[in-house]
Motif scaffolding. Sequence first.
Motif, PDB file in Angstrom:
ATOM      1  N   VAL A   1       0.867  -1.176   0.000  1.00 19.30           N
ATOM      2  CA  VAL A   1       0.000   0.000   0.000  1.00 19.30           C
ATOM      3  C   VAL A   1       0.906   1.228   0.000  1.00 19.30           C
ATOM      4  N   ILE A   2       0.756   2.059  -1.026  1.00 19.73           N
ATOM      5  CA  ILE A   2       1.513   3.302  -1.125  1.00 19.73           C
ATOM      6  C   ILE A   2       0.532   4.445  -0.896  1.00 19.73           C
ATOM      7  N   SER A   3       0.719   5.195   0.175  1.00 17.91           N
ATOM      8  CA  SER A   3      -0.132   6.351   0.477  1.00 17.91           C
ATOM      9  C   SER A   3       0.666   7.618   0.206  1.00 17.91           C
ATOM     10  N   THR A   4       0.021   8.571  -0.455  1.00 17.02           N
ATOM     11  CA  THR A   4       0.751   9.773  -0.865  1.00 17.02           C
ATOM     12  C   THR A   4      -0.210  10.924  -1.118  1.00 17.02           C
ATOM     13  N   ASP A   5       0.309  12.134  -1.021  1.00 20.63           N
ATOM     14  CA  ASP A   5      -0.426  13.301  -1.489  1.00 20.63           C
ATOM     15  C   ASP A   5       0.019  13.599  -2.925  1.00 20.63           C
ATOM     16  N   VAL A   6      -0.706  14.509  -3.566  1.00 20.63           N
ATOM     17  CA  VAL A   6      -0.429  14.819  -4.969  1.00 20.63           C
ATOM     18  C   VAL A   6      -0.226  16.318  -5.120  1.00 20.63           C
ATOM     19  N   HIS A   7       0.818  16.682  -5.839  1.00 22.12           N
ATOM     20  CA  HIS A   7       1.092  18.084  -6.137  1.00 22.12           C
ATOM     21  C   HIS A   7       0.846  18.305  -7.622  1.00 22.12           C
ATOM     22  N   TYR A   8      -0.011  19.282  -7.923  1.00 22.55           N
ATOM     23  CA  TYR A   8      -0.372  19.569  -9.311  1.00 22.55           C
ATOM     24  C   TYR A   8       0.288  20.868  -9.754  1.00 22.55           C
ATOM     25  N   LYS A   9       0.903  20.832 -10.917  1.00 25.19           N
ATOM     26  CA  LYS A   9       1.541  22.022 -11.474  1.00 25.19           C
ATOM     27  C   LYS A   9       0.957  22.320 -12.832  1.00 25.19           C
ATOM     28  N   ASN A  10       0.201  23.417 -12.895  1.00 16.83           N
ATOM     29  CA  ASN A  10      -0.341  23.879 -14.159  1.00 16.83           C
ATOM     30  C   ASN A  10       0.749  24.647 -14.877  1.00 16.83           C
ATOM     31  N   GLU A  11       1.056  24.259 -16.103  1.00 20.73           N
ATOM     32  CA  GLU A  11       2.173  24.865 -16.830  1.00 20.73           C
ATOM     33  C   GLU A  11       1.984  26.362 -17.031  1.00 20.73           C
ATOM     34  N   GLU A  12       0.730  26.808 -17.111  1.00 22.47           N
ATOM     35  CA  GLU A  12       0.489  28.223 -17.378  1.00 22.47           C
ATOM     36  C   GLU A  12       0.353  29.037 -16.101  1.00 22.47           C
ATOM     37  N   GLU A  13      -0.182  28.413 -15.025  1.00 20.82           N
ATOM     38  CA  GLU A  13      -0.527  29.195 -13.842  1.00 20.82           C
ATOM     39  C   GLU A  13       0.308  28.852 -12.625  1.00 20.82           C
ATOM     40  N   GLY A  14       1.253  27.950 -12.736  1.00 23.61           N
ATOM     41  CA  GLY A  14       2.128  27.656 -11.617  1.00 23.61           C
ATOM     42  C   GLY A  14       1.632  26.507 -10.761  1.00 23.61           C
ATOM     43  N   ASP A  15       2.223  26.376  -9.575  1.00 22.34           N
ATOM     44  CA  ASP A  15       1.945  25.245  -8.699  1.00 22.34           C
ATOM     45  C   ASP A  15       0.560  25.331  -8.074  1.00 22.34           C
ATOM     46  N   GLU A  16       0.017  24.162  -7.762  1.00 20.56           N
ATOM     47  CA  GLU A  16      -1.281  24.082  -7.111  1.00 20.56           C
ATOM     48  C   GLU A  16      -1.242  22.937  -6.118  1.00 20.56           C
ATOM     49  N   ASP A  17      -1.337  23.268  -4.828  1.00 21.41           N
ATOM     50  CA  ASP A  17      -1.336  22.233  -3.803  1.00 21.41           C
ATOM     51  C   ASP A  17      -2.780  21.799  -3.574  1.00 21.41           C
ATOM     52  N   LEU A  18      -3.154  20.679  -4.158  1.00 23.52           N
ATOM     53  CA  LEU A  18      -4.558  20.243  -4.113  1.00 23.52           C
ATOM     54  C   LEU A  18      -5.006  19.898  -2.713  1.00 23.52           C
ATOM     55  N   HIS A  19      -4.085  19.480  -1.866  1.00 22.66           N
ATOM     56  CA  HIS A  19      -4.478  19.057  -0.526  1.00 22.66           C
ATOM     57  C   HIS A  19      -5.020  20.231   0.287  1.00 22.66           C
ATOM     58  N   SER A  20      -4.563  21.432  -0.040  1.00 22.37           N
ATOM     59  CA  SER A  20      -5.031  22.607   0.695  1.00 22.37           C
ATOM     60  C   SER A  20      -6.484  22.943   0.391  1.00 22.37           C
ATOM     61  N   HIS A  21      -7.016  22.366  -0.694  1.00 21.41           N
ATOM     62  CA  HIS A  21      -8.413  22.630  -1.069  1.00 21.41           C
ATOM     63  C   HIS A  21      -9.335  21.474  -0.674  1.00 21.41           C
ATOM     64  N   SER A  22      -8.792  20.405  -0.113  1.00 23.86           N
ATOM     65  CA  SER A  22      -9.604  19.223   0.168  1.00 23.86           C
ATOM     66  C   SER A  22     -10.568  19.507   1.307  1.00 23.86           C
TER      67      SER A  22
END
Length: 400
Positions: free
Chosen positions: A379-400
């Motif tokens: 079992v691999i548990s992890t968070d995900v970091h999303y980077k939009n090429e046009e708008e920069g980084d987006e930490d999805l966990h902060s919106h959960s």
Amino acid sequence: MELLKQAVLKETFPSWSGQETFSVVKVNYVISSKDRGGITVSISGLFIAVIFKVSRDSAGRLSMLLHNCQLSINSVKVKLNGESSWIYSFLSGYLEKPIHTKLDKNLCLNIKYKIQTMDAQLRKHKVLNQIDAFAQIDYSLVSSPTVFKSHINLDLKGTVYPLGNHTDPPFVPAPFALPNQGDSMLYLGVSSYFLKSASLAYYRAGVFNITISKELATTFNLNTALFKDFVPEIALSSVTACPVLLKLMATSPPAVSLNADRCILQITGCVELFAVLPNSTTQYLFTGNLTASTRANLTITKQKLIISLLLKRLQFTLLHSTLAFTEQMSLVENFLSYTLRSAVIPVINDKLGKGFPLLNLAHTTLTGPVIKIKKGHLVISTDVHYKNEEEGDEDLHSHS
């Protein structure tokens, strides 16, 4: 869903224009998302309900399709700024209905476009990934996703094949369940089937067939002088030390077992030893069967599962020899154990060093992955970091 929500919140909508007639007055208007300082539109009570379908396409990729979009707006207030403000105030009330209508139409159209864009990106996702020069992995969906209120389940094939050979293994995966937790954004379950198919693929590709010579032994020189203390016949047959050629051939795919906090890989094979004489010919010394029990250390680096082996135990059985050293078998076993630990296992680890690519979505990286070994699966548990090429980084966990 979070990616869609963030995309809608950041969306710049196209300009809208229209014409309205009020009694004897005809008004042409343009509503632009750019700030021109002439109009202020206030929207309150905006509610959007979006239903979209996720499924499996014919190639085993994830697919998205908008099923329904409903928009509800409580009120729209328009304020026109200018010198003749009393005229603008009179006209603004008549503009509220057409603006409401435009919002109702265009917001859902934009959401439909966003879902179509995301679906197009998913269709570009490769379900078959090459691992290295020996194998590739199939991450296609075996069924359509199952959607729950708080999460979505994806059933992936997770089969490793020899490069260019997609014959399925002669065994099937055993079912297992992922933990019912919400501490991490993503839970990846890796069954022993995945590791067994990898073992079979690398066995068929000959990765576990290794020839160790003086050139490949980095920590010591393999030569007959190493045997002289416990195999006197070697010292008698050659006055000067001769290089040794050791051949290890796996006789079956390494057996994989997963238990609590432990991954064991057992290699069964045949070993042959030759002396390389000064005239470059080889002199056969002995043949035997060995079983090497190794512990696999599992780590995740750059979104790849890295497996490195550590020799724990070795058993050797002599099959045939031109030398008489039956009584020194334990010493020979110690020599082979040292040779495997110092020369053979590092060669295998080097071949496996590129790692197994984990499921990779566009513009995302895994953050803080943790591996837990359970009975029959990982079992691999992890968070995900999303980077939009046009708008920069987006930490999805902060919106959960």
